[in-house]
Design an enzyme around this catalytic site. Structure first.
Site, mmCIF file in Angstrom:
data_model
loop_
_atom_site.group_PDB
_atom_site.id
_atom_site.type_symbol
_atom_site.label_atom_id
_atom_site.label_comp_id
_atom_site.label_asym_id
_atom_site.label_seq_id
_atom_site.Cartn_x
_atom_site.Cartn_y
_atom_site.Cartn_z
ATOM 1 N N GLU A 1 1.312 -1.268 2.881
ATOM 2 C CA GLU A 1 -0.414 -1.385 3.179
ATOM 3 C C GLU A 1 -0.936 -1.737 1.886
ATOM 4 O O GLU A 1 -0.956 -0.619 0.906
ATOM 5 C CB GLU A 1 -0.760 0.135 3.798
ATOM 6 C CG GLU A 1 -0.033 0.351 4.954
ATOM 7 C CD GLU A 1 -0.280 2.009 5.397
ATOM 8 O OE1 GLU A 1 -1.348 2.366 5.115
ATOM 9 O OE2 GLU A 1 0.668 2.599 5.936
ATOM 10 N N ARG B 1 -11.160 -0.317 13.085
ATOM 11 C CA ARG B 1 -10.102 -0.803 13.874
ATOM 12 C C ARG B 1 -10.405 -0.652 15.671
ATOM 13 O O ARG B 1 -9.739 -1.141 16.367
ATOM 14 C CB ARG B 1 -8.988 -0.455 13.574
ATOM 15 C CG ARG B 1 -8.754 1.253 13.616
ATOM 16 C CD ARG B 1 -7.350 1.792 13.206
ATOM 17 N NE ARG B 1 -7.306 3.103 13.177
ATOM 18 C CZ ARG B 1 -6.272 3.874 12.880
ATOM 19 N NH1 ARG B 1 -5.077 3.130 13.067
ATOM 20 N NH2 ARG B 1 -6.249 5.181 12.750
ATOM 21 N N ASP C 1 6.131 8.822 3.478
ATOM 22 C CA ASP C 1 4.596 8.592 3.616
ATOM 23 C C ASP C 1 4.193 8.665 2.308
ATOM 24 O O ASP C 1 3.684 9.775 1.743
ATOM 25 C CB ASP C 1 3.994 9.717 4.581
ATOM 26 C CG ASP C 1 2.536 9.132 5.112
ATOM 27 O OD1 ASP C 1 1.961 9.902 5.726
ATOM 28 O OD2 ASP C 1 2.088 8.378 4.186
ATOM 29 N N ARG D 1 -0.978 0.279 18.109
ATOM 30 C CA ARG D 1 0.018 0.577 17.364
ATOM 31 C C ARG D 1 0.927 -0.571 16.734
ATOM 32 O O ARG D 1 1.680 -1.246 17.663
ATOM 33 C CB ARG D 1 1.033 1.514 18.137
ATOM 34 C CG ARG D 1 2.358 2.112 17.155
ATOM 35 C CD ARG D 1 1.804 2.928 16.154
ATOM 36 N NE ARG D 1 1.251 4.070 16.490
ATOM 37 C CZ ARG D 1 0.738 4.992 15.603
ATOM 38 N NH1 ARG D 1 0.545 4.557 14.442
ATOM 39 N NH2 ARG D 1 -0.114 6.156 16.013
ATOM 40 N N HIS E 1 -3.362 -2.076 7.054
ATOM 41 C CA HIS E 1 -2.195 -1.171 7.310
ATOM 42 C C HIS E 1 -0.905 -1.717 8.059
ATOM 43 O O HIS E 1 -0.934 -1.561 9.177
ATOM 44 C CB HIS E 1 -2.945 0.123 8.365
ATOM 45 C CG HIS E 1 -2.251 1.272 8.401
ATOM 46 N ND1 HIS E 1 -0.665 1.263 9.115
ATOM 47 C CD2 HIS E 1 -2.335 2.686 8.236
ATOM 48 C CE1 HIS E 1 -0.309 2.505 9.309
ATOM 49 N NE2 HIS E 1 -1.296 3.437 8.670
HETATM 50 O O1 TA6 Z 1 -0.883 5.074 6.354
HETATM 51 C C1 TA6 Z 1 0.086 6.156 6.533
HETATM 52 C C2 TA6 Z 1 -0.572 7.026 7.583
HETATM 53 O O2 TA6 Z 1 -1.862 7.639 6.902
HETATM 54 C C3 TA6 Z 1 0.250 8.350 7.964
HETATM 55 O O3 TA6 Z 1 -0.034 9.518 7.458
HETATM 56 C C4 TA6 Z 1 0.148 8.128 9.592
HETATM 57 O O4 TA6 Z 1 -1.021 8.882 9.769
HETATM 58 C C5 TA6 Z 1 -0.112 6.635 9.607
HETATM 59 O O5 TA6 Z 1 -1.136 6.244 8.583
HETATM 60 C C6 TA6 Z 1 -0.688 6.441 11.164
HETATM 61 O O6 TA6 Z 1 -1.957 6.826 11.336
HETATM 62 P P1 TA6 Z 1 -2.538 6.263 12.797
HETATM 63 O O7 TA6 Z 1 -4.078 6.776 12.599
HETATM 64 O O8 TA6 Z 1 -2.765 4.818 13.060
HETATM 65 O O9 TA6 Z 1 -1.831 6.853 13.791
#
Ligand code: TA6
Length: 301
Positions: free
Chosen positions: A273, A100, A214, A74, A170
């Site tokens: 991102e 990842r 989002d 995270r 991301h």
């Molecule tokens: O990039 C935004 C997103 O697609 C959100 O919808 C949320 O799901 C975020 O990514 C985090 O995703 P993750 O799989 O890292 O928890």
């Protein structure tokens, strides 16, 4: 000899690059240069930390981030590849692809003449990755640490038929308070509002934040800025090979549900991102390479 010891033997650069092995065999490269420090996990070729000298970290990492094999981290710069979001055909496959959470190997480490450090990683393919992605391909992540953080994701189609590629860097940026931050450079861009039932809308002026956000911005121009009055800086984001930019903050409820943001962690981060998502996915011809790059630096305000 453990992985870190082997990497230190082969690729360490005195005073600039060293490797550490955490419990469970999780290996991290630590980069120190006069202008910045950084840490990159070999899993996912995942930049976890980047801090310019004399400044607050530019990249946010949750205090509850799990550093364990197969677990997504995270924060940092997660590599979403070879699809963005849910898999287009199989809901069982992991969101944002598998890149990842699988091992990458470090192909090369170089100290450049200007004292930046460049690391080149390649995803290690396996039966498990081929089961989700049968296309003959390679993907490399080239991370350059200096007064800017530069990340380049290069995918090559090594097969004899085209494939569709979705991807994103991301990136989680550290900010003082999301409720006071704004983003410029997306004015007049259309976006898919994933909080608003994926309705298509048009951005008017700067992006500001008053709740879960989002959005997939489309036909973006490769430059945007995060304005952070609390930390007194602007974060400049420049990209190539991408026409879609995702902006995300989970806000309090979603962050609590995700469980790895930590108390109020959501107030100190925003994701911007660099992506190829939605109608910006790439059709990659046999023998072709697609490069998507992002550069991050900050300016005091
Ligand atoms: O990039 C935004 C997103 O697609 C959100 O919808 C949320 O799901 C975020 O990514 C985090 O995703 P993750 O799989 O890292 O928890």
């Amino acid at each position: 000899m453990n992985q870190a010891a082997e990497l230190n033997r082969r690729l360490a650069i005195a005073d600039f690059l060293a490797f550490e092995e955490l419990p469970d065999g999780f290996v991290v490269a630590h980069v120190t240069t006069p202008e910045a420090t950084a840490s990159i996990a070999l899993q996912g070729a995942h930049v976890m930390r980047y801090q310019p000298a004399g400044q607050a970290p530019l990249i946010w990492l949750s205090k509850l981030a799990k550093l364990a094999p197969g677990k997504s981290i995270r924060g940092g710069v997660p590599v979403c590849w070879p699809w963005f979001g849910a898999h287009p055909g199989n809901a069982q496959f992991p969101g944002h692809g598998f890149a990842r959470t699988v091992p990458w190997q470090l192909l090369d480490a170089a100290l450049l003449p200007d004292r930046r450090v460049r690391l080149e990683f390649e995803l290690v393919q396996s039966e498990a990755t081929r089961a989700q992605w049968p296309h003959a391909s390679t993907v490399r992540n080239i991370v350059t640490v200096g007064p800017e953080l530069e990340v380049e994701l290069a995918t090559t189609n090594t097969g004899d038929s085209p494939f569709e590629l979705g991807q994103a860097l991301h990136t989680y940026f550290e900010i003082g308070d999301i409720r006071q931050a704004t983003i410029t450079g997306l004015d007049a861009c259309d976006y898919i509002d994933k909080v608003g039932g994926s309705a298509r809308k048009t951005q008017r002026g700067a992006v500001d934040f008053a709740g879960e956000t989002d959005r997939i911005y489309l036909a973006t121009h490769g430059h945007c800025e995060i304005h952070d009055p609390v930390l007194g800086r602007r974060i400049l984001i420049t990209s190539t090979g991408s026409r879609s930019t995702v902006v995300w903050n989970p806000w309090t409820e979603k962050a609590d549900k995700m469980g790895d943001f930590g108390p109020d962690g959501w107030t100190g981060m925003v994701c911007v991102e660099t992506a190829n998502a939605a109608e910006d996915v790439i059709q990659l011809a046999p023998g072709a390479t697609h490069r998507m790059t992002a550069q991050y630096r900050s300016i005091r305000e």
